[in-house]
Motif scaffolding. Structure first.
Motif, short mmCIF file in Angstrom:
data_model
loop_
_atom_site.label_atom_id
_atom_site.label_comp_id
_atom_site.label_asym_id
_atom_site.label_seq_id
_atom_site.Cartn_x
_atom_site.Cartn_y
_atom_site.Cartn_z
N ASN A 1111 0.95 -1.44 0.01
CA ASN A 1111 0.10 0.16 0.02
C ASN A 1111 0.93 1.14 -0.05
OD1 ASN A 1111 -2.06 -1.71 -0.14
ND2 ASN A 1111 -2.84 -1.44 2.14
N GLN A 1112 2.10 1.15 0.79
CA GLN A 1112 2.96 2.29 0.78
C GLN A 1112 3.53 2.92 -0.60
OE1 GLN A 1112 3.34 4.20 3.59
NE2 GLN A 1112 4.64 5.74 2.48
N VAL A 1113 3.87 1.71 -1.39
CA VAL A 1113 4.55 1.90 -2.67
C VAL A 1113 3.27 2.38 -3.54
CG1 VAL A 1113 5.44 0.57 -4.75
CG2 VAL A 1113 6.06 -0.11 -2.22
N ALA A 1114 2.10 1.74 -3.48
CA ALA A 1114 0.98 2.27 -4.45
C ALA A 1114 0.89 3.70 -4.19
CB ALA A 1114 -0.14 1.45 -4.19
N TYR A 1115 1.07 4.10 -3.03
CA TYR A 1115 0.72 5.68 -2.41
C TYR A 1115 1.96 6.56 -3.01
CZ TYR A 1115 0.57 9.87 0.37
OH TYR A 1115 0.35 10.91 0.72
N MET A 1116 3.07 5.98 -2.92
CA MET A 1116 4.20 6.61 -3.58
C MET A 1116 4.04 6.95 -5.10
SD MET A 1116 7.13 5.10 -1.22
CE MET A 1116 8.44 5.62 -2.16
N TRP A 1117 3.75 5.65 -5.67
CA TRP A 1117 3.46 5.40 -7.09
C TRP A 1117 2.50 6.67 -7.50
CZ3 TRP A 1117 1.38 0.28 -9.83
CH2 TRP A 1117 1.67 0.57 -11.25
N ALA A 1118 1.26 6.64 -6.73
CA ALA A 1118 0.35 7.68 -7.21
C ALA A 1118 0.77 9.18 -7.05
CB ALA A 1118 -0.86 7.57 -6.24
N LYS A 1119 1.64 9.20 -5.86
CA LYS A 1119 2.04 10.68 -5.63
C LYS A 1119 3.10 11.17 -6.79
CE LYS A 1119 2.72 13.03 -2.55
NZ LYS A 1119 2.07 14.61 -2.30
N SER A 1120 3.67 10.19 -7.63
CA SER A 1120 4.41 10.46 -8.47
C SER A 1120 3.67 10.82 -9.74
CB SER A 1120 5.54 9.45 -8.75
OG SER A 1120 4.86 8.24 -9.19
N MET A 1121 2.72 10.79 -9.81
CA MET A 1121 1.71 11.06 -10.98
C MET A 1121 0.98 12.29 -10.82
SD MET A 1121 0.50 7.02 -11.35
CE MET A 1121 -0.14 7.15 -13.05
N PRO A 1122 0.38 12.66 -11.98
CA PRO A 1122 -0.63 13.84 -11.87
C PRO A 1122 -1.84 13.27 -11.21
CG PRO A 1122 0.38 13.72 -14.11
CD PRO A 1122 0.69 12.58 -13.52
N VAL A 1123 -2.70 14.14 -10.59
CA VAL A 1123 -3.57 13.45 -9.72
C VAL A 1123 -4.84 12.74 -10.54
CG1 VAL A 1123 -5.42 14.49 -7.93
CG2 VAL A 1123 -3.41 15.76 -8.31
N GLU A 1124 -5.07 13.23 -11.62
CA GLU A 1124 -6.12 12.51 -12.52
C GLU A 1124 -5.76 11.15 -12.71
OE1 GLU A 1124 -4.89 15.24 -13.37
OE2 GLU A 1124 -6.23 16.77 -13.33
N SER A 1125 -4.21 10.92 -13.16
CA SER A 1125 -3.60 9.62 -13.22
C SER A 1125 -3.86 8.80 -12.26
CB SER A 1125 -2.34 9.68 -13.87
OG SER A 1125 -2.46 10.30 -15.22
N ALA A 1126 -3.32 9.68 -10.92
CA ALA A 1126 -3.28 8.73 -9.66
C ALA A 1126 -4.60 8.47 -9.12
CB ALA A 1126 -2.77 10.01 -8.45
N VAL A 1127 -5.61 8.97 -9.54
CA VAL A 1127 -7.05 8.39 -9.32
C VAL A 1127 -7.25 7.32 -9.86
CG1 VAL A 1127 -9.37 8.96 -9.28
CG2 VAL A 1127 -7.82 10.81 -8.35
N ARG A 1128 -7.06 7.02 -11.27
CA ARG A 1128 -7.42 6.18 -12.05
C ARG A 1128 -6.43 5.06 -11.64
NH1 ARG A 1128 -7.21 10.01 -16.37
NH2 ARG A 1128 -5.16 9.27 -16.69
N LEU A 1129 -4.96 5.17 -11.46
CA LEU A 1129 -4.41 4.21 -10.80
C LEU A 1129 -4.73 3.43 -9.48
CD1 LEU A 1129 -1.75 2.38 -10.53
CD2 LEU A 1129 -0.60 4.08 -9.59
N LEU A 1130 -5.30 4.21 -8.55
CA LEU A 1130 -5.77 3.87 -7.25
C LEU A 1130 -6.97 3.13 -7.28
CD1 LEU A 1130 -4.49 6.88 -5.19
CD2 LEU A 1130 -3.57 4.65 -4.90
#
Length: 1770
Positions: A1111-1130
């Motif tokens: 979960n921590q890696v996924a969160y860091m992954w999302a933080k490295s992306m634009p918010v829109e892409s982060a939402v799709r990823l999560l």
């Protein structure tokens, strides 16, 4: 068919002609006519062959023209033959269109036939172009497609009218009037029906198979007459329809004489394809169709049309789509004859008008229409339009129809049993290429036969070239060039079906093209080399290299090619390829075109297009030659001047002109070439030809003298002689030979023809020879004439002693002339002809002289024969001399035997080695004993022996020559490490031996033979060097294997070191493997995260780490992306809520708000976390605002209560949560109570309307007076109870122990005093002194609570910690859980506070408290709860908290079924994880069968984490004994690997090495499954044996001892003892190597096989549990080894290999695993694999004979795996 048509389900157009001007067109469903008072008979109908026009002849003598849709477009009147008779003097008897649709013939009753020219458009003027007066009235008229108009007359004559010549002729005549004419479907003949019933057949062309003449006498006049296929039919006034065959025999009769309302039949018409006939009568039309199945005519439909009255005319449109019907009332009805319509891709309409006929109409241009018809009459069942919509392909049951839609060309060829797997290629405009199961067929458009068929596997249009009459003057020139194999081109003449050329190249060919005249071929290979091949001369020449584009210029023999240096190479004269013109261009050429007299090359450079023009004059020269336009060619060459290419062009033109007989052009060419002799000779020929032409009027080229001289010009004297002799000019022929100085031919001709002056001719020959110094020739002539002495004198004079000697040896009387022989001998010696001189000396009995002459002449054979008689002691000397003589002449092989005969063994050895006669050299070397004698040749001989497989012999030779190092190197090269080691130990020093083997390993390493190098290093006990080698070569798997074996303690550190090294090189996947192998998965995650390879980092954390880590890696992954892409990823990962929590916990509230906003998730939780953060920071105002935003006013109230801000709490409650006001007041009151502020306490509770709480408190504290006071005023109902309790308390106090009360009271009093002095710790310690020994339970509880209150409010630091440490356990013991937790919190002991709730198992409170205090304690709480539940075994509750832990627990308890059922409910990922764990456990327990069933039941995902598991499962299965592989294990393993292979190919691992491994495993499992099935069928036992042998090829995967054991046992059972001995002997060697651990095995016996020599050895032998069988095999091998009758070697076939071995180009059989041998193997539609046809046939028979066996399953699986089998023989 026609039943559908006549039921008028399609559109019907009705045209009713009422009068001259009244024509109406309407669509009707029912036709009703009122009877008319007068007739308005339609005299005739005619459809134009192009389907565009319908001509209707009306009763008022007008011709009405309608279009295809029934709209009238034109009208014109006809004319009488004699205008003076007026328009009413005739009627129209018939109309007919010409074959080109531009003319219309009209037959009239006034004895004339007019032909009107209508033109091609409706507006063209109608004019009469032909008139044909007749002797009587015309009664019937047709226009045949062969060109002639046929007219039937009243007087019974039938006449043919020809428009071109405007002449007519009588074909035949009878005495009865012609009443009807009926053409056949081909338009080559017709039937005439006459009034007396006579029916006559007549053919216009001569190619008919049937005869012309009278056929039958029909009972009634045949007014209804038609000629369909297979015969004809007739009907008339007897109301009967009779069908006849071609000979006039009745086939079938339809009698309607008894049918109600049926009247006479007046007209009949056949459909264009001859498969249907329509008969017209009164108000009715009948349709009859031909049934091919029944071979009979049947009535298929009847159409009744009321008020139509008698049908006067009927006609089918040429395409069969419309049937027009006319009546005597003036009505014309159009019936649409359509079976079905189909729209093809919105481009074409396909109209089926008959089962064997369809129309193709373009939707873009409706005027474009084409008729497709099966000439065989077969039903068309499949139609496709292909080739950029320019070609049509249709199928029938027995044929294939191909059509060029652009040129209206149709071909139909026989085509059956193809399976419909053909591929069609339409790149060639004249020929369609059809490829089917390895056979290429060519069909020329417009021809109804296959042009040619060839066998080839290469069907790319770039490697097939067809030329079919490409140039105008190249008739009957049809050639094909194609690839026989990748390097061989075959050229076939399609007319003769003969191979006219074959080109073999050394590189694969990728493009070929014939010239338009098909006399030259261009092709390009894979190295971009362009080669020209002349088909006639079979010469091949390289034109240019690095060619990217090449093309023949259209309509010429000019070649254009593009080299990679941006130059355009142009060969204007391809006959001189060295003359090339270079033109620089830009871009890449696209095509070469010729338009408007210009030849241009188009190229493209990016978006820009360039055009380059060629020299049109040079191009035109080639075209002129091709068109035989010599004048234009000469004109061009005269303007060309002295250019280098002009000479070759003049020469080429001269040759072509001579071949064409154009002497003057040839004369001009040779004059231009400055060939004066030929020009002069041609001038003489021209003059002679001109004289001949003037005298005879015959072309001069036909003159015999001219033809003879032309033959001489071509150096063909035999043809010239034949021409002279044909004309009887023997003198001319002899003079020709004399002129050419060919006296022998002249004399021979004279002798053959009996020439009268033959003797004079011979004398002239002799005089000529002597006068020209040709004494030798003259002598030869005299010798033939029987004068040897004169001949010998001439031979000697000519210095030809050899000829003289031969003549003397043949003529004994000459030998008697001593002087003559001396002269001959002297001459021979001078010419160094010693052998012949020796022969003469021998004849003269001079033996010593002859012997010496033989030695000088090198005739040692003759000398030896002579010496054995006259000098036997010299024989050995002569033998050695002969050997030396042969060596001088480099004939070393011939000298060997002579040296041996002479005893010169050393020389014999030298010659044998020099001649590479190795076998003899070895035999000779074995005789020599001294090492020095053989040392010089030992190396070469050992190489030969090793090459021939005799390693032992090579070793022995080197050892005898004291070449020990070379012997060791030889043995090492052939893998005989043990033997080499033993020689090294025996003859070399230890250091020297080590250096040899280390150097060998280094050499093997450089060659890439790492496994062999490893074996060598291990043999000399140098594993570290092997590890270092693998490390250098980055073969880390092998390196790890050795480290694990020899340095197991360094394994983890090695993995970690490799991981770091691979990470630094960017090989992250490999690094990950080693990180995980070392147990450091966190480093792998960090590696991926630091390089922003988030997906891999998440995968590793998910698979190897905790849920929190992933979960921590996924969160860091999302933080490295634009918010829109982060939402799709999560959202994809299902971790949006977790990410929001992470963001909030880390204080990144803005990111959390963005996530919620873009995902549509409520922000309440974020606001709540913000509020809690503000609360922790003491910002209660901001916290209150966020609590309100989070819709959590109660939490805001609790915050204010906790902070003691009661007014703020009341404000929030009053505004947002009024029901909580009383709770706030109660809480505030409790606070006052703690400070003993009873008045405020009472006020607040009364305000909260809770006097009962006040009363309860006072009762609890025994303050009965205050309770009574409050009860009287606010709670009267409690007064009685208070009084009762008061009385009871007084009684109890009286009876209680006064000492205890005094002690506890003392402590309480003392604590109160300390509190007043603010000595709170002492006060608390006093309260702690109160216990069960000095007070009752209630007092103790109150004391403890008071102490806790003091600690909470007044103590800090160490004091608070000390008191809390003592007080907390006592509070917990008295079950005061909340106060105990509050106590620890006040003392800053959060963990102990949480532990209180944990011990009390109040897990929700523990989590809530941990979450508020320190989120890290959440993990602690969860771990404690999981641990508690695990210890209790409470799986169900554990599953509610942490399902993965529950699953792990089930797995640990081996409750695998429950674990898998639970995991299946969660996700497929979880299921596959525990399936893999379960399978790993099963494999560790050696239960591979259960593991296999597990994967079959739950599936095997293409996950990289499972790859090693799949490999181990396969390898374990392969290692099973035969009895362990029961119950279809091989079939299950095969199916499992097939499914896995398919899923891998479509996954992200399609390029992974695992795919190749699984493919190999699948093939092996398939062979095992086939072998298992074969053993069930007696007839397939031989195939099972083959499979056991062939599986040895995979002994690098299958345990090697098992493979050799099974093959040997099966061979022994089959009686093949020699092969069984080799296999089982090798099995025993392998077993010994396994037991010894040496790993060195002799592979010499298997040199002729493809069995791998370097294979891994299993840890244990295959028969470890069956030692008796192992010993029995050992004894059998020992017994066979003593049997001299067993050959003990593997037999080899014609390839020099063992029968089961695969050669370089061999393909393996899918059924037997042997090489595919023989012709026409079985192939498969979706793979390149093959099977032997004989084996496939055996399996096909076995399927039928043994249906219960698994053979059918084997066939099914193979076709599922590789596609449909094609086992038809072609």
């Amino acid at each position: 068919m026609y039943d559908t048509v006549m039921k008028v389900k399609t559109e019907i157009k009705f045209i009713k002609l009422q009068n001259l001007a009244d024509i109406r067109v309407q669509t009707i469903q029912e036709v009703n006519f009122a009877p008319r008072e007068q007739l308005n008979r339609i005299a005739g109908l005619a459809w134009s062959p192009n389907h565009q026009k319908l001509a209707v002849a009306s009763a008022d003598r007008y011709i009405l023209l309608f279009d295809d849709s029934g709209e009238r477009r034109d009208k014109f009147s006809t004319k009488p033959s004699n205008p003076a008779n007026g328009k009413n003097s005739y009627v129209i008897r018939g109309v007919a269109f010409s074959p080109d649709s531009t003319k219309l013939a009209v037959g009239q009753s006034d004895n004339i036939v007019y032909v009107y020219k209508l033109g091609e458009t409706w507006t063209d003027k109608k004019v009469i172009c032909n008139k044909f007066p007749q002797s009587s009235a015309v009664t019937a008229l047709i226009w045949l497609s062969s060109g002639a108009i046929i007219a039937g007359l009243e007087d019974g004559k039938i006449r043919a009218l020809h428009c071109k010549s405007n002449k007519s002729q009588s074909l035949y005549g009878v005495d009865s009037m012609c009443i009807t004419l009926a053409p056949n479907t081909r338009g080559t003949g017709f039937l005439s029906g006459h009034n007396d019933g006579t029916i006559i057949r007549y053919f216009i062309t001569n190619d008919a198979n049937e005869s012309s003449g009278r056929l039958i006498q029909h009972p009634v006049p045949p007014f209804a007459l038609a000629w369909p296929q297979g015969g004809f039919c007739a009907g008339g006034c007897d109301q009967r329809i009779v069908f006849y065959d071609a000979a006039g025999r009745q086939m079938r009769t339809f009698d309607y004489s008894r049918t109600e309302k049926e009247r006479e039949f007046t007209v009949a018409v056949s459909s264009p394809n001859g498969q249907a006939v329509a008969f017209g009568s009164f108000d009715r039309i009948r349709i009859f169709t031909w049934s091919p199945r029944l071979a009979a005519w049947n009535e298929s439909a009847t159409k009744d049309i009321n008020f139509l009255y008698t049908v006067s005319s009927m006609l089918w449109r040429k395409d069969g789509a419309r049937l027009s019907v006319a009546s005597v009332t003036g009505a014309v009805i159009l019936f649409e004859s359509v079976l079905k319509r189909t729209i093809w891709q919105d481009k074409f309409e396909l109209i089926f008008v008959a089962p064997s006929q369809l129309l193709v109409k373009s939707l873009q241009d409706p005027t474009q229409q084409m008729t497709i018809e099966s000439q065989l009459g077969s039903e068309i069942d499949d139609v496709r339009i292909m080739g950029k919509d320019n070609y049509l392909v249709a199928r029938t049951e027995d044929s294939l129809i191909l059509s060029d839609l652009t040129r209206n060309l149709v071909s139909e060829v026989q085509w059956t049993g193809s399976g419909r797997h053909e591929r069609f290629y339409f790149e060639n405009p004249t020929v369609c290429l059809i490829f089917n199961v390895g056979e290429l067929s060519l069909v020329e458009y417009g021809a109804n036969h296959i042009l040619g068929s060839v066998r080839t596997e290469f069907v790319n249009p770039h490697v097939i070239s067809v030329r079919v009459n490409e140039r105008g003057n190249a008739r009957d020139n049809k050639k094909l060039a194609f690839l026989l194999d990748a390097k061989t081109i075959c050229i076939v003449d399609l007319l003769t079906q003969m191979i006219i050329g074959q080109v073999t190249h050394d590189t694969k060919i990728d493009w070929i093209e014939l010239s338009e005249t098909a006399h030259k071929l261009l092709f390009r290979d894979k190295k971009f080399k362009l080669i020209l091949f002349d088909i006639y001369s079979a010469k091949k020449q390289t034109l240019l290299c690095n060619i990217s584009f090449v093309q023949w210029v259209p309509q010429s023999d000019v070649v254009v090619a593009h080299a990679q240096n941006n130059n355009l190479a142009i060969w204007y004269n391809i006959d001189l390829p060295e003359h090339v013109t270079l033109m620089p261009i830009r871009g890449d050429p696209l095509e070469v075109t010729r338009e408007g007299g210009r030849t241009m090359v188009r190229s493209v450079e990016g978006p820009t297009e360039h055009t380059y023009f060629l020299d049109e004059g040079l191009v035109e020269f080639g075209t002129a030659l091709n068109d035989s336009d010599f004048g234009r060619a000469i004109h061009f060459l005269e303007h060309l001047g002295d250019k280098p290419s002009a000479k070759a062009m003049w020469h080429n033109l001269a040759v072509i002109a001579l071949e064409d007989g154009n002497l003057r052009v040839a004369h001009r060419c040779y004059a231009a070439l400055s060939n004066v002799s030929k020009a002069f000779f041609l001038q003489q020929i021209i003059e002679e030809a001109d004289k001949f032409e003037e005298g005879t009027g015959t072309p001069g080229i036909m003159c015999p003298e001219v033809r003879a001289k032309l033959a001489l010009l071509n150096s063909d004297v035999r043809t010239a002689e034949r021409i002279y002799l044909e004309q009887g000019h023997i003198e001319a022929a002899i003079e020709m030979y004399k002129m050419l100085r060919m006296w022998d031919e002249a004399v021979g001709l004279g002798e053959k023809r009996g020439y009268v002056n033959l003797q004079q001719l011979k004398e002239d020959q002799m005089s000529f020879l002597l006068s020209t110094g040709q004494e030798e020739k003259a002598g030869h002539v005299l010798e033939k004439q029987g004068e040897p002495r004169k001949a010998m004198i001439l031979f000697l004079k000519a210095n030809k002693p050899a000829r003289a000697a031969k003549l003397a040896l043949k003529t004994p009387q000459l030998m008697e002339d001593e002087n003559l022989m001396v002269n001959v001998t002297d001459g021979l010696i001078k010419c160094e002809l010693f052998e012949m001189a020796g022969d003469i000396a021998f004849k003269l009995n001079q033996s010593d002289v002859a012997l010496e002459l033989y030695r000088k002449g090198g005739a040692y054979a003759r000398a030896l024969d002579l010496a054995r008689t006259v000098a036997p002691d010299d024989v050995t000397i002569l033998e050695e001399e002969w050997g030396d003589w042969l060596v001088q002449r480099k004939q070393l092989d011939a000298s060997i035997n002579h040296y041996i005969e002479a005893g010169a063994t050393q020389k014999a050895l030298e010659s044998a080695v020099g001649a590479k006669q190795w076998r003899k050299a070895v035999q000779i070397a074995k005789v020599l004993d001294e090492p020095e004698q053989i040392q010089r040749f030992a190396l070469d001989l050992s190489k030969h022996l090793a090459f021939s497989g005799d390693i032992n012999g090579a070793e022995d030779l080197l050892v005898r020559a004291n070449l020990f190092k070379e012997a060791i190197q030889l043995l090492n090269r052939h893998g005989k490490w043990e033997r080499a080691y033993s020689i090294g130990e025996k003859y070399l020093k230890s250091d020297e031996m080590r250096d040899v083997f280390v150097n060998l390993a280094t050499s093997l390493e450089e060659q890439g033979k790492y496994r062999d190098a490893e074996k060598v290093l291990l043999a000399v006990n140098e594993p570290d060097l092997a590890i270092a080698m693998y490390k250098r070569r980055e073969l880390y798997d092998s390196m790890i294997r050795l480290v694990e074996r020899y340095h197991n303690d360094l394994l983890d550190s090695t993995h970690l070191h490799l991981a770091r090294q691979l990470e630094s090189k960017g090989k992250f996947k490999n690094a990950e493997v080693h990180f995980i192998a070392s147990g450091d998965w966190k480093s792998a995650v960090h590696m991926y995260c630091s390089t922003e390879r988030w997906e891999d980092g998440y995968r590793v954390a998910k698979q190897k780490g905790t849920e929190g880590a992933s979960n921590q890696v996924a969160y860091m992954w999302a933080k490295s992306m634009p918010v829109e892409s982060a939402v799709r990823l999560l959202n994809k990962l299902g971790l949006l809520d977790t990410a929001v929590s992470f963001a909030c916990d880390s204080g990144q509230f803005e990111f959390a708000m963005d996530l919620c906003r873009l995902s549509g998730k409520p922000t309440d939780e974020v606001h709540l976390k913000i509020a809690m953060s503000y609360e922790d920071e003491g910002k209660f105002g901001e916290a209150e605002t966020e609590f309100i935003k989070a819709n959590k006013p109660k939490e805001a109230i609790l915050m204010h209560i906790h902070s003691g801000d009661w007014q703020a709490a009341l404000n929030v409650a009053e505004i947002y949560l009024p029901e909580e006001v009383s709770e706030v007041l109660i809480a505030q009151a409790n606070t006052c109570l703690e400070t003993h502020n009873y008045s405020e306490y009472e006020t607040l509770l009364i305000r909260a309307q809770r006097p009962d709480l006040i009363v309860a408190f006072y009762k609890k504290e025994s303050m009965f007076e205050e309770a009574m006071r409050i009860a009287e005023e606010h709670y009267p109902s409690a007064m009685n109870d208070i009084k009762r309790l008061q009385a009871h308390e007084k009684s109890r106090e009286t009876n209680s122990n006064k000492n205890e009360n005094d002690e506890s009271k003392a402590y309480l009093q003392k604590a109160a005093e300390f509190a007043k002095r603010e000595e709170f710790r002492k006060s608390a310690e006093c309260l702690l002194q109160i216990n069960s020994t000095n007070a009752d339970a209630a007092t103790v509880e109150r004391a403890l609570l008071s102490a806790a209150e003091i600690c909470n409010q007044f103590l800090e630091g160490k004091d608070a910690t000390s008191i809390a440490t003592q007080l907390g356990p006592r509070l917990f013991q008295s079950k005061q859980i909340g106060p105990a937790a509050q106590l620890y919190l006040a003392a800053d002991m959060p963990k102990e506070a949480v532990d209180v709730f944990i011990k009390a198992e109040q897990w929700s409170k523990a989590r809530h408290l941990a979450k508020e205090i320190d989120p890290e304690l959440m993990t602690y709480v969860e771990q404690q709860q999981k641990s508690r539940l695990k210890n209790e075994g409470n799986i169900e509750q554990l599953a509610d908290i942490d399902i993965m832990s529950a699953l792990d627990m089930l797995a640990e308890q081996n409750q695998w079924q429950r674990c898998l059922d639970r995991a299946k409910q969660i996700s497929s990922q979880a299921l596959h994880k525990y399936v893999a764990l379960y399978a790993a456990q099963l494999l560790n327990n050696n239960d591979s069968s259960s593991a296999l069933n597990l994967f079959l039941n739950y599936g095997a995902p293409p996950s990289e984490a499972n790859f090693n598991l799949y490999k181990k499962l396969s390898m374990d299965c392969f290692a099973l004994c035969e009895d362990q592989a029961a119950n279809g294990l091989w079939k299950k393993l095969r199916d499992f690997l097939y499914k896995l292979f398919q899923s891998l190919k479509t996954s992200e691992y399609a390029q992974h090495t695992i795919v190749e491994s699984i493919d190999s495993f699948l093939l092996i499992a398939h062979y095992y499954a086939v072998r298992s099935a074969c053993r069930q069928v007696q007839s397939l036992q031989a195939v099972a044996l083959r499979l056991s042998i062939a599986l040895l090829r995979h002994s690098d995967i299958i345990p090697v001892d098992k493979a050799f054991y099974e093959a040997g046992i099966d061979l022994r059972s089959a009686g093949r003892e020699a092969e069984a001995f080799v296999m089982l002997n090798h099995y025993l060697d392998v077993c010994e190597a396994i037991e010894d651990g040496s790993g060195l095995i002799d592979h010499a016996d298997l040199a002729s096989t493809d069995i791998p020599s370097s294979v891994p050895l299993p840890e244990e032998i295959h028969l470890k549990n069956n030692t008796d069988l192992h010993e029995e095999i050992r004894e059998w091998v020992l017994a066979i080894s003593m049997d001299q009758q067993v050959d003990q070697v593997l037999p080899i076939d014609d390839r020099g290999l063992y029968e089961a071995s695969l050669g370089k180009d061999d393909v393996v059989c899918l059924l037997s695993a042997y090489p595919v041998r023989g012709r026409q193997p079985v192939t498969f539609s979706s793979s390149t694999r093959q099977a032997n046809r004989d084996v496939w046939s055996k399996f096909s028979v076995a399927v039928k004979m043994s249906p219960s066996s698994e053979i059918a399953d084997v066939i099914y699986f193979i076709e599922k795996w590789n596609g449909q089998a094609n086992y038809n023989i072609h």
